[in-house]
Design an enzyme around this catalytic site. Structure first.
Site, PDB file in Angstrom:
ATOM      1  N   ASP A   1      61.690  23.543  40.894  1.00  0.00           N
ATOM      2  CA  ASP A   1      61.693  24.901  40.363  1.00  0.00           C
ATOM      3  C   ASP A   1      63.109  25.179  39.879  1.00  0.00           C
ATOM      4  O   ASP A   1      64.047  25.272  40.676  1.00  0.00           O
ATOM      5  CB  ASP A   1      61.285  25.891  41.457  1.00  0.00           C
TER       6      ASP A   1
ATOM      7  N   SER B   1      64.547  28.667  20.303  1.00  0.00           N
ATOM      8  CA  SER B   1      63.422  29.292  19.615  1.00  0.00           C
ATOM      9  C   SER B   1      63.948  30.038  18.397  1.00  0.00           C
ATOM     10  O   SER B   1      65.110  30.474  18.378  1.00  0.00           O
ATOM     11  CB  SER B   1      62.704  30.278  20.544  1.00  0.00           C
TER      12      SER B   1
ATOM     13  N   TYR C   1      62.735  38.006  26.600  1.00  0.00           N
ATOM     14  CA  TYR C   1      62.665  36.617  26.129  1.00  0.00           C
ATOM     15  C   TYR C   1      63.598  36.349  24.943  1.00  0.00           C
ATOM     16  O   TYR C   1      64.396  35.396  25.000  1.00  0.00           O
ATOM     17  CB  TYR C   1      61.222  36.254  25.771  1.00  0.00           C
TER      18      TYR C   1
ATOM     19  N   LYS D   1      67.036  33.745  24.499  1.00  0.00           N
ATOM     20  CA  LYS D   1      67.159  32.728  23.459  1.00  0.00           C
ATOM     21  C   LYS D   1      68.406  32.951  22.602  1.00  0.00           C
ATOM     22  O   LYS D   1      69.056  31.992  22.169  1.00  0.00           O
ATOM     23  CB  LYS D   1      65.900  32.705  22.599  1.00  0.00           C
TER      24      LYS D   1
END
Length: 252
Positions: A64, A145, A164, A168
């Site tokens: 993890d 991304s 998110y 990025k």
């Protein structure tokens, strides 16, 4: 790719999607691959799908990335069994369904930041020092991304991407910081950020996946894996700093 034969690559998020595609591609290219994933049983299943001559070159480690001690143990295992890391593919990432302005969203926001950012920090630190200690020409890849270059506007009917895109954007800045720090340490390590558009994987929330698959073109995970192979196969004097890949016809 000849210089990477029997060298060691660590791939995070290797259980599915881009990570699985990278693990397969690197193994096929002759590297020994250590696949890190919370769902390590999926990596073991992936091993069974490989051609028998190279099945022994892919190894599954349960890890993890939000837990620093698990990351440290994974790299210690790699060091003990294979001598160190030569290539790192920071691929693991998550998109949680919430809104930045929503109450009681701390768990989702923290999970995204811990996975997308701190996981990269932990893994890159361990991999880089392994490369530096052995004075090898290593390579660190960050799967970013297009959301790290421009925040997509999905409209009012789809879930918010919340934090998110911020993670990025941060990865894009970190890529440059890593490049500078690698130089300051007089290392032979290169770094590349690869920023794909929409990829046909299960990272997207179900509501977004349904719309995307109906109305938007998508990349395959293998397209991103091909970019990883390209980046690490370039000559030593070439620094491929950032690659942006979009599916033909992408709307943003």
């Amino acid at each position: 790719m000849e210089r990477w034969q029997k060298k060691v690559a660590v791939v995070t998020g290797a259980s599915a999607g881009i990570g699985a595609a990278c693990a397969k591609a690197l193994t096929a290219a002759g590297l020994i691959v250590v696949g890190l994933a919370r769902r390590d049983e999926r990596v073991r299943k992936l091993i069974e799908e490989l051609p028998k001559p190279v099945q022994g070159n892919l190894h599954a480690i349960k890890c993890d990335l939000t837990k620093e001690d698990e990351v440290m143990k994974a790299f210690e295992w790699t060091e003990k069994n294979f001598g160190g890391v030569d290539v790192l593919v920071n691929n693991a990432g998550v998109i949680e369904t919430t809104q930045l302005c929503k109450r009681n969203n701390t768990k989702e926001i923290r999970q995204t930041i811990e996975t997308n950012l701190m996981g990269v920090v932990y893994c890159t630190r361990e991999a880089f020092n392994s490369m530096l200690d052995r004075n090898v020409e290593g390579h660190v890849v960050i799967v970013n991304s297009v959301a790290g270059h421009q925040v997509p506007n999905l409209g009012p009917d789809l879930p918010s991407l919340n934090v998110y895109p911020a993670t990025k954007f941060a990865l894009r800045a970190m890529t440059e910081i890593y490049r500078q720090e690698f130089l300051k340490n007089k290392s032979k390590v290169r770094i590349t950020s690869i920023s794909p558009g929409i990829v046909n994987t299960d990272i997207l929330p179900t509501e977004i996946q349904t719309v995307v698959k109906q109305f938007m073109p998508m990349l395959k995970s293998e397209d991103v894996a091909d970019a990883v192979l390209y980046a690490i196969s370039t000559p030593d004097n070439v620094q491929v700093h950032n690659i942006i890949i979009k599916p033909m016809g992408e709307k943003f």
